[in-house]
Design a protein around this motif. Structure first.
Motif, mmCIF file in Angstrom:
data_model
loop_
_atom_site.group_PDB
_atom_site.id
_atom_site.type_symbol
_atom_site.label_atom_id
_atom_site.label_comp_id
_atom_site.label_asym_id
_atom_site.label_seq_id
_atom_site.Cartn_x
_atom_site.Cartn_y
_atom_site.Cartn_z
ATOM 1 N N PHE A 3 44.598 47.889 26.252
ATOM 2 C CA PHE A 3 45.935 47.322 26.297
ATOM 3 C C PHE A 3 45.851 45.870 26.764
ATOM 4 C CE2 PHE A 3 46.690 51.868 26.768
ATOM 5 C CZ PHE A 3 47.700 52.064 25.844
ATOM 6 N N PRO A 4 46.557 44.956 26.107
ATOM 7 C CA PRO A 4 46.499 43.554 26.524
ATOM 8 C C PRO A 4 47.134 43.364 27.890
ATOM 9 C CG PRO A 4 48.204 43.869 24.857
ATOM 10 C CD PRO A 4 47.453 45.185 24.956
ATOM 11 N N GLN A 5 46.505 42.567 28.708
ATOM 12 C CA GLN A 5 47.014 42.268 30.036
ATOM 13 C C GLN A 5 47.570 40.850 30.061
ATOM 14 O OE1 GLN A 5 47.334 44.178 32.680
ATOM 15 N NE2 GLN A 5 46.353 45.986 31.812
ATOM 16 N N PRO A 6 48.655 40.632 30.786
ATOM 17 C CA PRO A 6 49.180 39.266 30.887
ATOM 18 C C PRO A 6 48.211 38.385 31.662
ATOM 19 C CG PRO A 6 50.311 40.734 32.423
ATOM 20 C CD PRO A 6 49.451 41.604 31.546
ATOM 21 N N PRO A 7 48.230 37.083 31.414
ATOM 22 C CA PRO A 7 47.324 36.188 32.135
ATOM 23 C C PRO A 7 47.646 36.144 33.620
ATOM 24 C CG PRO A 7 48.933 34.926 30.885
ATOM 25 C CD PRO A 7 49.094 36.357 30.470
ATOM 26 N N GLY A 8 46.617 35.943 34.425
ATOM 27 C CA GLY A 8 46.824 35.867 35.864
ATOM 28 C C GLY A 8 46.781 37.228 36.533
ATOM 29 N N LEU A 9 46.958 37.217 37.847
ATOM 30 C CA LEU A 9 46.921 38.440 38.646
ATOM 31 C C LEU A 9 48.295 39.089 38.718
ATOM 32 C CD1 LEU A 9 44.707 37.242 41.633
ATOM 33 C CD2 LEU A 9 43.985 38.614 39.675
ATOM 34 N N LEU A 10 48.306 40.406 38.644
ATOM 35 C CA LEU A 10 49.537 41.151 38.838
ATOM 36 C C LEU A 10 49.902 41.167 40.320
ATOM 37 C CD1 LEU A 10 48.755 44.205 36.520
ATOM 38 C CD2 LEU A 10 50.161 42.209 35.971
ATOM 39 N N PRO A 11 51.182 41.395 40.665
ATOM 40 C CA PRO A 11 51.551 41.478 42.089
ATOM 41 C C PRO A 11 50.768 42.532 42.852
ATOM 42 C CG PRO A 11 53.517 41.222 40.747
ATOM 43 C CD PRO A 11 52.369 41.407 39.786
ATOM 44 N N THR A 12 50.461 43.670 42.228
ATOM 45 C CA THR A 12 49.666 44.699 42.905
ATOM 46 C C THR A 12 48.256 44.201 43.186
ATOM 47 O OG1 THR A 12 49.193 45.640 40.721
ATOM 48 C CG2 THR A 12 50.995 46.619 41.986
ATOM 49 N N GLU A 13 47.705 43.418 42.267
ATOM 50 C CA GLU A 13 46.368 42.872 42.482
ATOM 51 C C GLU A 13 46.375 41.815 43.577
ATOM 52 O OE1 GLU A 13 44.672 43.416 37.925
ATOM 53 O OE2 GLU A 13 45.733 41.573 38.482
ATOM 54 N N VAL A 14 47.435 41.023 43.642
ATOM 55 C CA VAL A 14 47.551 40.032 44.711
ATOM 56 C C VAL A 14 47.645 40.719 46.066
ATOM 57 C CG1 VAL A 14 49.020 38.217 45.664
ATOM 58 C CG2 VAL A 14 48.601 38.312 43.204
ATOM 59 N N ALA A 15 48.431 41.803 46.135
ATOM 60 C CA ALA A 15 48.542 42.553 47.386
ATOM 61 C C ALA A 15 47.204 43.159 47.780
ATOM 62 C CB ALA A 15 49.604 43.642 47.246
ATOM 63 N N PHE A 16 46.412 43.607 46.803
ATOM 64 C CA PHE A 16 45.095 44.166 47.103
ATOM 65 C C PHE A 16 44.170 43.095 47.686
ATOM 66 C CE2 PHE A 16 40.703 44.955 45.702
ATOM 67 C CZ PHE A 16 40.461 46.164 46.343
ATOM 68 N N LEU A 17 44.178 41.907 47.103
ATOM 69 C CA LEU A 17 43.345 40.827 47.635
ATOM 70 C C LEU A 17 43.793 40.406 49.021
ATOM 71 C CD1 LEU A 17 42.938 38.585 44.456
ATOM 72 C CD2 LEU A 17 41.274 40.162 45.432
ATOM 73 N N CYS A 18 45.096 40.518 49.275
ATOM 74 C CA CYS A 18 45.617 40.131 50.580
ATOM 75 C C CYS A 18 45.055 40.992 51.698
ATOM 76 C CB CYS A 18 47.141 40.199 50.558
ATOM 77 S SG CYS A 18 47.924 40.157 52.172
ATOM 78 N N GLU A 19 44.656 42.210 51.386
ATOM 79 C CA GLU A 19 44.145 43.116 52.419
ATOM 80 C C GLU A 19 42.846 42.617 53.035
ATOM 81 O OE1 GLU A 19 43.872 46.967 50.711
ATOM 82 O OE2 GLU A 19 46.036 47.230 50.511
ATOM 83 N N MET A 20 42.216 41.595 52.455
ATOM 84 C CA MET A 20 41.017 41.006 53.041
ATOM 85 C C MET A 20 41.340 39.931 54.076
ATOM 86 S SD MET A 20 38.419 42.570 51.911
ATOM 87 C CE MET A 20 37.160 41.440 52.477
ATOM 88 N N GLU A 21 42.599 39.587 54.229
ATOM 89 C CA GLU A 21 42.973 38.602 55.246
ATOM 90 C C GLU A 21 42.578 39.104 56.636
ATOM 91 O OE1 GLU A 21 44.260 35.658 55.448
ATOM 92 O OE2 GLU A 21 45.031 35.178 53.453
ATOM 93 N N GLN A 22 42.092 38.183 57.459
ATOM 94 C CA GLN A 22 41.706 38.517 58.817
ATOM 95 C C GLN A 22 42.923 38.472 59.737
ATOM 96 O OE1 GLN A 22 38.374 39.263 59.874
ATOM 97 N NE2 GLN A 22 38.064 39.425 57.660
#
Length: 250
Positions: A3-22
């Protein structure tokens, strides 16, 4: 079939990356160090503060093994200052992001290829107790949502904090919409300095849609102009041919 994905990160993916914040925690139980992919953690010794990734801090909080010390920019008095900056001093732009931490002159951090390495979010302490008090970090929205959801008892005046965050978010979204209007006129474009990760992710689809629409409009205008020039060229040629025939008859 993929399935084609829109360019850039999805909000769920951004929230996942945020979990690495110290973030900063205050342990309530002793815990030996943990070997994580990002490196080993320090042993947790109450009541000594330490920094941990947000996902681990939230896990320990839910297990009642630690409390989370919120960053200073999440305090009500500092959020009021930020809201004032957004509404009065920076009406046409976003309030400045926190400055990068001072780098020691030697040794310079380097990556695997030997090139100088400059850390950015989430690898700079922008959400710990030592963070800038009146500047919103790159993951400000996601961090605040997670902390208010999992550790609201550690945040002073959580209801007031939610209200201020909602006001700040509405003001900044209004600026994003205003910036999109600049794209449709004769403006120089949007200035995205200080914009957060979630704001970029949520607005990307709308902004790219506007840009695609403008490109299609410009393409249709250009095609119409070319068709008009071709028609005028054909009319001139036809008139010239008629003039030559009249001269030959006379």
């Amino acid at each position: 079939m993929a399935f084609p994905q829109p360019p850039g990160l999805l909000p769920t993916e951004v929230a996942f990356l945020c979990e690495m914040e110290q973030v900063t925690i205050v342990p309530r139980q002793r815990l030996e160090r943990l070997d994580l992919l990002g490196g080993p953690t320090r042993p947790l010794i109450p009541p000594q503060r330490t920094t941990l990734p947000l996902w681990l801090a939230v896990l320990l909080k839910r297990q009642q093994r630690a409390n989370i010390a919120p960053p200073p920019w999440l305090a009500t008095e500092n959020l009021e200052i930020i809201l004032n900056l957004e509404t009065r001093e920076f009406r046409d732009s976003f309030s400045p992001a926190p400055p990068p931490p001072a780098q020691a002159p030697v040794p310079t951090p380097r990556d695997f290829s030997g090139k100088p390495f400059h850390a950015s979010a989430p690898f700079i302490p922008s959400c710990t107790v030592d963070a800038h008090p009146t500047a919103l970090p790159y993951h400000w929205f996601e961090v605040s949502e997670m902390l208010l959801d999992a550790a609201s008892d550690d945040v002073g005046e959580p209801d007031r904090v939610r209200q201020l965050l909602r006001d700040i978010r509405e003001v900044r979204l209004a600026k994003m919409r205003k910036g999109v209007k600049e794209l449709t006129g004769d403006g120089v474009g949007m200035i995205l300095d200080g914009v957060g990760a979630m704001e970029v992710s949520e607005s990307r689809g709308f902004i790219t849609g506007v840009m695609d629409g403008l490109r299609k409009i410009d393409a249709s205008r250009e095609q119409a102009r070319r068709d008009r020039e071709d028609e005028e060229r054909e009319n001139r040629r036809y008139n010239d041919d008629d003039g030559d025939e009249d001269d030959e008859m006379t």
